[in-house]
Design a protein around this motif. Structure first.
Motif, short mmCIF file in Angstrom:
data_model
loop_
_atom_site.label_atom_id
_atom_site.label_comp_id
_atom_site.label_asym_id
_atom_site.label_seq_id
_atom_site.Cartn_x
_atom_site.Cartn_y
_atom_site.Cartn_z
N ALA A 1 -7.87 15.28 7.89
CA ALA A 1 -7.72 14.59 6.61
C ALA A 1 -7.62 13.08 6.79
CB ALA A 1 -6.49 15.11 5.86
N ILE A 2 -6.96 12.64 7.85
CA ILE A 2 -6.80 11.21 8.09
C ILE A 2 -8.16 10.55 8.33
CG2 ILE A 2 -5.88 9.51 9.71
CD1 ILE A 2 -3.54 11.53 10.16
N ASP A 3 -8.96 11.12 9.23
CA ASP A 3 -10.27 10.53 9.54
C ASP A 3 -11.20 10.56 8.34
OD1 ASP A 3 -9.57 9.93 12.14
OD2 ASP A 3 -10.26 11.85 12.93
N THR A 4 -11.20 11.68 7.62
CA THR A 4 -12.07 11.80 6.44
C THR A 4 -11.68 10.80 5.37
OG1 THR A 4 -12.45 14.15 6.86
CG2 THR A 4 -12.88 13.36 4.63
N ARG A 5 -10.37 10.69 5.12
CA ARG A 5 -9.92 9.81 4.03
C ARG A 5 -10.16 8.34 4.33
NH1 ARG A 5 -9.99 7.49 0.50
NH2 ARG A 5 -8.61 7.21 -1.31
N LEU A 6 -9.93 7.94 5.56
CA LEU A 6 -10.06 6.52 5.90
C LEU A 6 -11.52 6.09 6.06
CD1 LEU A 6 -7.06 5.91 8.32
CD2 LEU A 6 -7.18 5.68 5.83
N ALA A 7 -12.44 7.04 6.01
CA ALA A 7 -13.87 6.71 6.07
C ALA A 7 -14.48 6.57 4.68
CB ALA A 7 -14.63 7.78 6.86
N GLN A 8 -13.70 6.85 3.63
CA GLN A 8 -14.23 6.78 2.28
C GLN A 8 -14.29 5.34 1.78
OE1 GLN A 8 -11.84 9.53 0.01
NE2 GLN A 8 -12.68 11.32 1.04
N ALA B 1 -3.13 0.10 10.08
CA ALA B 1 -3.46 0.05 11.51
C ALA B 1 -4.97 0.08 11.73
CB ALA B 1 -2.79 1.21 12.24
N ARG B 2 -5.68 0.90 10.95
CA ARG B 2 -7.14 0.99 11.09
C ARG B 2 -7.81 -0.36 10.79
NH1 ARG B 2 -10.91 5.33 10.60
NH2 ARG B 2 -9.17 6.65 11.29
N SER B 3 -7.19 -1.18 9.98
CA SER B 3 -7.74 -2.50 9.69
C SER B 3 -7.67 -3.44 10.89
CB SER B 3 -6.99 -3.13 8.50
OG SER B 3 -5.70 -3.57 8.90
N VAL C 1 0.86 -1.19 0.00
CA VAL C 1 0.00 0.00 0.00
C VAL C 1 0.90 1.24 0.00
CG1 VAL C 1 -1.96 1.16 1.04
CG2 VAL C 1 -1.63 -1.30 1.42
N PRO C 2 1.04 1.94 -1.13
CA PRO C 2 1.86 3.16 -1.16
C PRO C 2 1.24 4.28 -0.33
CG PRO C 2 1.50 2.29 -3.37
CD PRO C 2 0.55 1.58 -2.46
N GLY C 3 2.03 5.31 -0.03
CA GLY C 3 1.60 6.42 0.81
C GLY C 3 0.41 7.17 0.24
N LEU C 4 -0.41 7.73 1.15
CA LEU C 4 -1.65 8.38 0.75
C LEU C 4 -1.60 9.90 0.78
CD1 LEU C 4 -4.09 6.06 2.75
CD2 LEU C 4 -3.42 5.89 0.35
N GLY C 5 -0.51 10.47 1.23
CA GLY C 5 -0.38 11.92 1.23
C GLY C 5 -1.25 12.63 2.25
N LEU C 6 -1.57 11.98 3.36
CA LEU C 6 -2.39 12.60 4.41
C LEU C 6 -1.49 13.45 5.31
CD1 LEU C 6 -4.50 9.46 5.35
CD2 LEU C 6 -5.08 11.27 3.74
N VAL C 7 -1.94 14.67 5.60
CA VAL C 7 -1.05 15.58 6.32
C VAL C 7 -1.68 16.22 7.56
CG1 VAL C 7 0.29 16.14 4.26
CG2 VAL C 7 -1.72 17.52 4.83
N SER C 8 -2.93 15.91 7.84
CA SER C 8 -3.56 16.56 9.00
C SER C 8 -4.50 15.60 9.71
CB SER C 8 -4.34 17.80 8.56
OG SER C 8 -5.50 17.43 7.83
N ASP C 9 -4.85 15.99 10.93
CA ASP C 9 -5.75 15.19 11.77
C ASP C 9 -7.08 14.93 11.06
OD1 ASP C 9 -6.91 13.94 13.90
OD2 ASP C 9 -6.40 15.46 15.35
#
Length: 341
Positions: free
Chosen positions: A108-115, A145-147, A98-106
């Motif tokens: 952004a992480i929660d929003t992106r991983l909920a998609q 980790a979320r998995s 799994v390559p990097g996702l470019g997440l840079v803020s608190d």
């Protein structure tokens, strides 16, 4: 035939994806030219047939996540003709990356991983065969980790998001000073360009050390066993203000003997409170936190000045150059001479 599966989510870091594919395909070419080793294929999977990278480029995938899940299922459950055709039958990846996702803020992480595509990727990772090894770098370690797959395991990730990671995943034993961490079938890597280190490690395991050596020479991949010397002062929005104040006070008194009691007193907190806050932000004790500040300053002076190791040792609070040499080697994986180049 060995199979390496690269999971690509929308917004993937272009560099992280390119590094992965270029390194793997270079390894394929070197292996093929040598006439040694078995065949290896690299497949790219996305939630949809077309994925858009963080830079806006569009990429056509080999497989969609549902097809991968179907192809990885036991043979009796595999009823998708398209999945069978695309994978050549049941799919048992040797590696999933799994390559990097470019997440840079608190946020952004929660929003992106909920998609949807992130949720589908996590489901896919959970369904992967036990023999499949899984690698992730930089902010993609959040997804792994979320998995739940990293619970109780060691991992690393990009050092400047480590505080956010610890707050979300206390069950993961994080060491953000390391470039690569292997725990069982999981391999995690640090900041964005640690994807090189991750990809090269996978080439070594999948194609052999000699092929990995060729890749490192032709692609000019330097050995970087640690992230520690690249770590800068913690960012205010990510770390307790007391920890930032501690960093500043330590940095101003590096040449002196610094006790935890004196540091706590200077910050007007109890030693117990200081220890709790430092551990929550960095995962280390106050003593190790002080040592880390000394070594970061020492590494900077080694790389940017011509001062002797003895002079640098005195400036950062060590008794002699011998002690500093040993600590640098232990912390960064290289000698002071190698740091200086």
């Amino acid at each position: 035939m060995k199979t390496i599966l690269v999971l690509v989510l929308d917004g993937v870091m272009d560099s992280s994806l390119a590094i992965t594919l270029d390194t793997l395909r270079s390894g394929q070419a070197f292996q093929q030219n040598s006439g040694k080793g078995g065949k290896l294929r690299v497949l790219v999977a996305g939630h949809r047939k077309t994925v858009t990278t963080g830079g806006g480029m569009r990429m056509t995938t080999d497989l969609r996540f549902p097809e991968v899940v179907t192809a990885m299922a036991p043979a009796k459950a595999m009823n998708s003709a398209s999945a069978a055709a695309r994978t050549g039958g049941a799919l048992r990846p040797d590696w999933i990356i799994v390559p990097g996702l470019g997440l840079v803020s608190d946020a952004a992480i929660d929003t992106r991983l909920a998609q949807k595509d992130a949720l589908a990727a996590m489901d896919l990772l959970r369904r992967a065969p036990e023999a499949t090894r899984i690698g992730a770098s930089c902010s993609a370690v959040f997804l792994l980790a979320r998995s739940g797959l990293l619970d109780g395991r060691q991992a690393t990730m990009t050092w400047w998001l480590a505080g956010l990671f610890r707050a979300r995943h206390p069950a993961v034993r994080l060491d953000e000073t390391r470039m690569l961490v292997r725990d069982g079938r999981f391999l995690s890597a640090g900041s964005a360009f640690a994807q090189l280190d991750l990809a090269l490690a996978i080439v070594a395991e999948s194609m052999g050390e000699s092929v990995a050596h060729l890749c490192s020479r032709y692609l000019l991949i330097d050995q970087r066993p640690s992230q520690a010397r690249y770590m800068m002062q913690a960012r205010a929005q990510q770390v307790d203000p007391t920890v930032i104040a501690a960093e500043r006070w330590i940095d101003a008194h590096l040449s002196e003997a610094i006790s935890v009691t004196a540091l706590a007193s200077a910050l007007a907190v109890s030693p117990k409170t200081l220890a709790r806050r430092i551990d929550a932000a960095t995962g280390v004790s106050p003593v190790k936190f002080i040592q880390r500040r000394r070594l970061l300053r020492a590494s900077h002076l080694i790389e940017s000045t011509t001062l002797s190791i003895e002079a640098i040792a005195a400036e950062v609070g060590y008794q002699d150059g011998t002690a500093l040499r040993k600590l640098v080697k232990r912390a960064f994986g290289v000698t002071p001479a190698a740091l200086r180049g």
